[in-house]
Structures are given as structure tokens and as C-alpha cells.
Design an enzyme around this catalytic site. Structure first.
Site, PDB file in Angstrom:
ATOM      1  N   GLU A  91      10.598  -8.823  74.544  1.00  0.00           N
ATOM      2  CA  GLU A  91      10.134  -8.148  75.757  1.00  0.00           C
ATOM      3  C   GLU A  91       8.708  -7.611  75.632  1.00  0.00           C
ATOM      4  OE1 GLU A  91      13.121  -5.389  77.088  1.00  0.00           O
ATOM      5  OE2 GLU A  91      14.614  -6.972  77.343  1.00  0.00           O
ATOM      6  N   GLU A 107      19.278 -11.899  76.307  1.00  0.00           N
ATOM      7  CA  GLU A 107      19.992 -10.640  76.506  1.00  0.00           C
ATOM      8  C   GLU A 107      20.605 -10.645  77.896  1.00  0.00           C
ATOM      9  OE1 GLU A 107      17.811  -7.065  75.789  1.00  0.00           O
ATOM     10  OE2 GLU A 107      16.920  -7.799  73.924  1.00  0.00           O
TER      11      GLU A 107
END
Length: 866
Positions: A269, A518
């Protein structure tokens, strides 16, 4: 021609039997079958050392400043048998893939260039254990908000003073919100940390500055020179070198690459920092990663706060209808600054970490003021669009200008250690990847993107409405109103469409597969109702809403998407009190606090953790917040969270001794197991064109499309010719994981659960005619419950197939069908139901009774009125 090459496109070397290809937009095994890789992130606990969860303030700063705290013991204890229990559970759930979480801090916490080889060797041991259980693994260089010491996880402490920052003043200046210091260090009450407020740190000065320096320091901070390098080069070179050390260690182990570790994710991220901001006086509307919740300073206000100036800023609250402005709040740092004290580096040299700072980089001064972006005296922003344009006048495109060059440098170095590595391309959240040359990809690539149902994640509630958040960000709607989805059916369809958008992004890279790195849901919904925290404990153990939410998300990965994914996450030391031990996040699919009260061998949080001795710097912590795990014998009547009742001792020789059956073991401690333990095709002859699973009916339907070129080759897996092959069928079967959790026969259920099952106890689960394979266990040293045996009598199945034949081995259904020799593709379907109907859990029966009672009352009221 065969779908898979006989030689690797990356190295030109012959492919081995365990090789996983990335071709034709799918993962493909060496026999030519399409492979779906599904599993979990192991583990969210890896964000911190053993015994150092984010709510703990005692010793927190001292640990970072000393650099002595080790991560040995993350994610699993290899010394007491508990690692086998965890991995056997994950394998028993049908998972074949792990995303292995490692932070930069774990590798280089002792200082620049000082690597923790003990932790790396420990990691190799854990990976070997994962290999023993048959998992494929991709390594995840994990970060959130840069570092534990800026409210997240990832980078070691020393990177903060290296950037000229004093992290001890983050809370005072609200440059970052830290869980352990919330709301203030003097009056900390970390249990009150609002849900997801940690993510607002992406819109605060610490994160904005650190990511700008990491990705674009040369462009925007040319005066920031340390050890003769620009801060960008200094940080990136250390980050890459640290993970290269780990990659070398894994390579040198000699038995892990391809057999277990198949590739490397890029940094988790990533965030753009200030890069691309059009006006520092306002918050950019395109900044989708910053949640509006709590105090919400503009970039200009953050700059003033960073030098100790009081500011009155907007305050926001998050409602079921989204963010809503909630007045203002005044933040007064009382002169405390985010920037480092010049007295800490006499002569420009740091006394502990050893770097030499260039004389042009004045410590103690805001680096953005140093570069003329704003004036400290007046507080005026002088160049509002400073971060909008590159030096050549071109408008900044972060993903192309800054993220891609770093990704390429990282990828090239990983390929030196792991030449066959599949490169998992993980751009910023919801951002499509840039084009990347095949000189880097070399036919070994996968798009790695993340997805969460944002409304459920933030509100901690399964709502009757939702919105197409990704569609809004991608400009699908002229206004937000059409993006609103009402009702569960519309929500499920929308989630599936959103994952379809993300899957399509892989086309930018080429014909490569996509994995959702995720995906998951919070388990502490509705005020921790399922933990018994509300209504006098009436709903303790009722995860029905969590089941609905997770089923909706994972169903989105099914259908025509047929996506690979790794759920966030499996946390061995999750607790009801502190969740996953990080910023009050509680997304673990399993928890020791949800083990049944009669479970004698518990995954206990306590001091009996051999690896904990590796922590050179000790911290005090109450037992309930310890993050180490061991197998301990306790009184069966002791509650799961009562650590004081534990009498720690050496574990029993058989850590599985308590559980009477595989079903008991696979369901004990789970939360919404029916949603995450779901059937899926693990290897397909052809391409899975549609996957449907109705959880309430335990009905699974798979449609496959088979072309002439999809004929698998047994020799690709190192198998000899079979004497039982039929001339009209493929050499190898399609293999489908059929979970015991949904399809257990009555004889495989525990006695209480058997009473809930609508199936007849005399039903023969194998009443259909099929060829029987000889059951053989997996060869694992630890399998006392026969989890991986070929026992065919544990499942009660009704199977319908459009062609071919099927057989059962353990939890794997094998299905053979013809492959066309030429011409058009064929399409086949298989439907799998539980003979006798779906297993009903106690909470599902209670929920049904409650619903019937409600309807009865309603009808009675209606009749009275009439």
C-alpha cells in the site's frame, strides 16, 4: 501448442514439476492446469515484535531508540508445537497460498546496514514449515503509515531521525496519531481509539513528508543530503538492501525457491505523500486513501502545526451516510515541533546511528520551509503548487514518475536473488498499475491489489445499503446517487463488479493473473456484540452478520472473476480486547478467545514463549496483552481470555490431543468459518468461467471452459503414465476443495453439531458410483486427526456432472472429463451439494427462530389490527 512453456521465460532454464507459471491471465501449474491460489496473510501480528502490540506505551520509544528489539517469533512459535497446529488448521481450511508479512524494521532495526540475520534464519525455518504443509508463499514487504513509530508499521525507528524528524512530538503536533498515546501521552486510553482513525495519518504531515522523501526526495527535497546521498536514495537503497539480504538468505537455504516461495510483493500500500498536490491550502479531492474522521488539517495547517503553531481545523465524524463535518477543533502543540533538535547531531553526525548530514540540511527546521515552499514567520504558503510539477515543468504523475522507478529497482534486485520470482505488482490502493516493460516482467508477473468493503470496515456494521466506491473513484457515475446500492443482492453484485474492475487492471501489464492481496472484514462489529460485550452477553458467539459481510466479499471473488486472494488475516494472538494487536484492527479469521470453553489445549497468550528470550530489550506488559503464543494446559472451565488461570508447562507430545475430530479442530476458534472456508477449484483442466457458492444451501457450482490446448500433461508434474486412463478423458483431473466445514457427514460431526444437521445419520455419503483412489496421507509428520488423509467417508455429497466421472480423496474432489482434440471449446459443469442439506450452526438456528418469532409477532399484530 501447450499452454505452458517447457523452459522458464525469465531464465531460459527447464521448468520443474512444482513450477507455477503466469500465463494467459492465470496461474498455471507445470502440467498446464489453471490454478487458483487462495489463502491468508500470515500475519497481522508481524507488524510488531513479540510482546509489543500497538496499545503498549511502556518501553515503546526506548525500544525504537535502542534498536535492540527483535522480531524472532513472528509469525509462529517453532519450539512448542503450536506452529503445526496453526498451519494444519490453515491447510485443513483448503488454503494453498500464504502472503508472508515481513517489515523492514524486522530486518534492519539495529541501525543502517545492521541486519538481523537471526531473524532471517528464523524466517527460513518458518518457510520450511510452510513448505512442509504444501503452501505456496509470496513475500510481503509490509508497511502502513511508514512505521510503528508514526502510527503504523514498516520502517525502523532510525529512518525518522534520518529524515530530520522527532517522532516523540507526533501526538502533540498531530503529525500522526499513535495508538499507545491516544488521545495524549499524559492521559492515554488506547482502548478508545476510534475505528480506522489510524488511516487518517495518510493525510497528516509525518506520512506526507516521509513518503515524499522516499519516492521523490531528489525532485522535491534536493537539499536533504545524508551520507553523500539524497534522502530518497538513502532510504530506498537501505530498504532494497534489507529485503535483498532476506532474499539471499532464502535462496541460500537451497530448498525453498519455487517449491515454496514463488515471488515477491512490492511495498505494501504505497502512498504518494505530497506528490501531485495541486494546492497546499486545500485537501485534494482525489486523495481517496485519506479517511475524513476526527481532526482534519489542510496541508498548510499541518505545516504550521509541525513547527508548534496552534491551529483551528475542521473536525469530521463518520456516519452510516459517510463523512460529515462536525465543527472545528483547536490543536495547540504548545511550541513542540515535529522537526529534530539540532543538538542531537553535533557537527552533523548522529552519535548512535552514525550518519553525516550535509551542512545545507539545517536540522530543526521544517524541510519544506528550507526549500522555500512556505514561510515559517508568516505561516504563508509561498508555492501552493510546489508538488504539482516536476523540475522540467511537466505535471507530476506519481505512479509513472516515482512509483514505477522504485518498483523497477526493487524488482531487479529481488530477481538477482530469486531469478524465477513472480513479481507481484502492488500499486497504491485502487490505482491502476502503469505500463511496465517486459524487460522487467519477463513473463513472470501478477497484479497484486487490495479490496475491502469500506463502509463495513469503517462503521463496523453490516449495512442494508452500500456504494460502488471504486466506481465513484474511477469516474463511472456523473453523481454519487447512482452508486448507492440497496439490499443484499445489489450489494453483492456491486462488490463483484468492483473486483471485476480491479481484475481488468492487470491487462495494462499484459496477459497476467490478478491476486487480491488483502480482503476481509472486521469481527468486532456492533460494539463487539459477538464477543458478548452487549445485551448481557446474549449474542456471544453469534457471527451471523460477520458471515454475511465476509460471504459478500469473498463471493465477489467468485462468479466470473474466479480470482486468487489472500484474506487479511490470520493472527495467532488475536484477542477480543485488542483485536489483532494493531490500532484496534480486528480482522483475524481465528482467535484464541473464541476457542470453546472445553478446549483444554489452548493457544494461550502468556510468557511460555521460548522465542521471547530473543528480545534484548524487555518491556512490561499485562498478561492479557501479551502477543506470544504457546500450548498450555488449563482448566477446561477457564475462560479463553483468563490468562491468569494458565499453568504453563511443556506442551503435550501431541498438540492435537484435545480435539476429537477434524471437524471439531477446523471449527474451534473460528469466526464466520462458513464464509471463509468455502469450496473452490484448486486446479482446473481448462479455465474456470464461473464459480457459484450458496452458503445457506451448501451448494457449489463450477463451470469450466476447455479448449484443445488445455490438455494437461502428467509428466509436467513428474508423474508417470497412468494405467487407468480412459481414452476420452484428460490425463489429469480438475481438483476441487470440498470443505468439511460445509459438507461433513453426520459421522464426522461432533455430537452437538450432529443434532443440528438435517441429514440422516444413516445416509451413505458415497452412494453415487465412482472410482475410488487409495487414500494416502500427505506425508506430514503431524497429522493425528487425519486432516490430510484420503478418508472418503467424512463428506456427505450429492454430485451432478455434465460429463466425465468423479472421485473423492479427503477434502478433494477429482473430476475427469474429455478435452476436445480440435475445434471449438467445450463447457462442463459440476454441482456439489451436501446430502441431506446444509449443516446449521447453533447461531443460525437461533437466528431463524428469532426471525420466525418476529414474523409471528408481526402477523399477530396485523391480524389484531384487521
Amino acid at each position: 501448442m501447450p499452454r505452458v512453456p517447457a523452459i522458464s521465460p525469465a531464465t531460459g532454464q527447464p521448468t520443474s514439476s512444482h513450477f507455477i507459471h503466469t500465463t494467459d491471465a492465470h496461474f498455471v501449474d507445470n502440467a498446464g492446469r489453471t490454478v487458483l491460489l487462495r489463502g491468508v496473510n500470515l500475519s497481522g501480528a508481524d507488524k510488531a515484535p513479540v510482546g509489543a502490540q500497538s496499545q503498549q506505551l511502556d518501553g515503546f520509544w526506548e525500544a525504537g531508540e535502542s534498536g535492540l528489539e527483535s522480531f524472532v517469533g513472528r509469525p509462529l512459535n517453532l519450539d512448542d508445537g503450536s506452529a503445526d497446529v496453526h498451519l494444519a488448521r490453515l491447510k485443513g481450511w483448503g488454503y494453498n497460498m500464504l502472503r508472508y508479512v515481513v517489515t523492514w524494521e524486522a530486518l534492519e532495526h539495529a541501525g543502517p546496514g545492521k541486519y538481523d540475520h537471526e531473524f532471517m534464519d528464523y524466517t527460513v525455518r518458518v518457510l520450511r514449515k510452510c513448505k512442509e504443509y504444501g503452501f505456496k508463499v509470496y513475500m510481503d514487504p509490509h508497511q502502513d503509515i511508514w512505521s510503528r513509530f508514526s502510527g503504523g508499521s514498516g520502517a525502523p525507528y532510525w529512518t525518522l531521525p534520518a529524515c530530520g524528524i522527532n517522532p516523540r512530538n507526533f501526538t502533540a503536533t498531530q503529525s500522526a496519531i499513535l495508538h499507545s498515546e491516544y488521545p495524549t501521552p499524559a492521559d492515554a486510553n488506547p482502548a478508545d481509539l476510534p475505528a480506522m482513525i489510524w488511516s487518517t495519518n495518510y493525510g497528516r504531515l509525518a506520512s506526507q513528508t516521509l513518503f515524499t522523501l522516499f519516492f521523490a526526495g531528489r525532485e522535491f527535497a534536493p537539499k536533504c543530503i545524508i551520507d553523500g546521498q539524497n534522502i530518497q536514495d538513502y532510504l530506498q537503497s537501505h530498504f532494497i538492501a534489507a529485503f535483498a539480504q532476506l532474499a539471499d538468505r532464502i535462496r541460500d537455504a537451497g530448498d525453498l525457491l519455487e517449491e515454496c516461495v514463488i515471488g515477491w510483493d512490492s511495498v505494501n500500500e504505497p502512498y504518494e505523500g505530497f506528490c501531485g498536490y495541486a494546492d497546499l491550502n486545500t485537501v485534494p479531492t482525489k486523495q481517496g486513501s485519506t479517511l475524513k474522521k476526527g481532526s482534519f488539517p489542510t496541508p498548510a495547517q499541518s505545516l504550521r502545526l509541525g513547527v508548534g503553531r496552534a491551529q483551528t481545523v475542521d473536525n469530521w465524524k463518520f456516519t452510516t451516510m459517510g463523512p460529515k463535518r462536525d465543527g472545528t477543533v483547536t490543536i495547540d502543540p504548545q511550541g513542540q515541533k515535529m522537526w529534530g533538535d539540532p543538538e542531537t547531531e553535533v557537527g552533523g553526525v548522529h552519535p548512535k546511528w552514525g550518519w553525516r548530514r550535509d551542512s545545507g540540511w539545517t536540522l530543526g527546521t521544517c524541510i519544506w520551509a528550507l526549500h522555500g515552499v512556505w514561510d515559517i514567520e508568516t505561516g504563508t504558503v509561498l508555492i501552493p503548487d510546489y508538488f504539482r510539477y516536476r523540475a522540467d515543468g511537466q505535471e507530476v504523475v506519481f505512479i509513472d514518475d516515482f512509483w514505477r522507478p522504485h518498483w523497477q529497482d526493487f524488482a531487479m534486485r529481488m530477481r538477482e536473488s530469486h531469478p524465477e520470482a513472480i513479481l507481484f505488482v502492488a500499486p497504491p490502493v485502487f490505482v491502476p498499475p502503469p505500463e511496465i516493460s517486459e524487460d522487467y516482467l519477463k513473463g513472470r508477473c501478477c497484479l497484486s491489489t487490495h479490496y475491502y468493503d469500506g463502509l463495513t470496515l469503517v462503521t463496523r456494521h453490516w449495512n442494508w445499503f452500500n456504494a460502488d466506491a471504486l466506481g465513484i473513484l474511477r469516474g463511472k457515475y456523473s453523481s454519487n446517487l447512482p452508486a448507492v446500492k440497496i439490499g443484499e443482492r445489489a450489494i453483492r453484485k456491486s462488490l463483484q463488479e468492483q473486483l471485476g474492475y480491479l481484475k481488468a487492471d492487470a491487462e495494462i501489464l499484459g496477459a497476467y493473473p490478478t491476486i487480491i492481496g488483502e480482503i476481509g472484514i472486521p469481527y468486532d462489529m456492533d460494539g463487539k456484540k459477538a464477543y458478548g460485550y452487549t445485551d448481557g452477553g446474549k449474542f456471544k458467539g453469534d457471527f451471523s452478520n460477520q458471515q454475511k459481510a465476509l460471504d459478500a466479499s469473498l463471493n465477489a471473488a467468485d462468479g466470473p472473476n474466479a480470482l486468487n486472494y489472500t484474506i487479511w488475516n490470520y493472527c495467532p494472538d488475536n484477542s477480543h480486547a485488542w483485536g489483532d494487536g494493531w490500532n484496534m484492527e480486528d480482522l483475524s479469521v481465528w482467535s484464541p478467545d473464541d476457542l470453546r470453553p472445553t478446549t483444554q489445549f489452548r493457544m494461550q497468550k502468556g510468557d511460555a514463549f521460548p522465542s521471547a528470550g530473543h528480545n534484548k530489550l524487555r518491556r512490561s506488559a499485562t498478561p492479557s496483552t501479551g502477543s506470544s503464543l504457546s500450548l498450555s494446559t488449563i482448566d477446561p472451565e477457564s475462560p479463553a481470555s483468563d490468562d491468569t488461570a494458565v499453568s504453563s508447562r511443556m506442551p503435550a507430545q501431541n498438540p492435537f490431543a484435545h480435539w476429537d475430530s477434524a471437524y471439531d479442530f477446523l471449527t474451534d476458534g473460528t469466526r464466520a468459518a462458513k464464509a471463509f472456508c468455502r469450496p473452490f477449484p484448486t486446479a482446473v483442466v481448462g479455465i474456470p468461467s464461473d464459480i457459484q457458492f450458496d452458503l445457506s444451501k451448501a451448494e457449489f457450482k463450477l463451470t469450466v471452459r476447455v479448449r484443445p490446448e488445455d490438455a494437461p500433461r502428467r509428466e509436467g508434474l513428474g508423474l508417470g503414465p497412468s494405467m487407468s486412463l480412459r481414452p476420452d478423458e484428460a490425463e489429469l483431473p480438475t481438483e476441487i476443495y470440498v470443505p468439511l466445514v460445509h459438507y461433513a457427514s453426520d459421522k464426522a460431526l461432533s455430537a452437538p453439531q450432529r443434532e443440528q444437521s438435517p441429514a440422516s445419520s444413516t445416509h451413505d455419503p458415497l452412494s453415487k458410483s465412482f472410482d475410488t483412489l487409495t487414500g494416502a496421507n500427505s506425508g506430514l509428520a503431524v497429522d493425528p486427526l487425519g486432516l490430510f488423509s484420503g478418508d472418503t467417508h467424512r463428506l456427505a455429497l450429492d454430485v451432478d456432472i455434465s460429463a466425465g466421472r468423479w472421485t473423492l480423496e479427503g477434502q478433494t474432489l477429482k473430476w475427469w472429463y474429455p478435452v476436445p482434440s480440435s475445434g471449438k471449446a467445450c463447457e462442463y459443469t459440476i454441482t456439489v451439494r451436501r446430502a441431506g442439506g446444509a449443516i446449521k450452526t447453533a447461531e443460525e438456528k437461533a437466528s431463524a427462530c428469532s426471525l420466525w418469532g418476529m414474523l409471528s409477532s408481526c402477523f399477530g399484530w396485523c391480524c389484531s389490527v384487521l
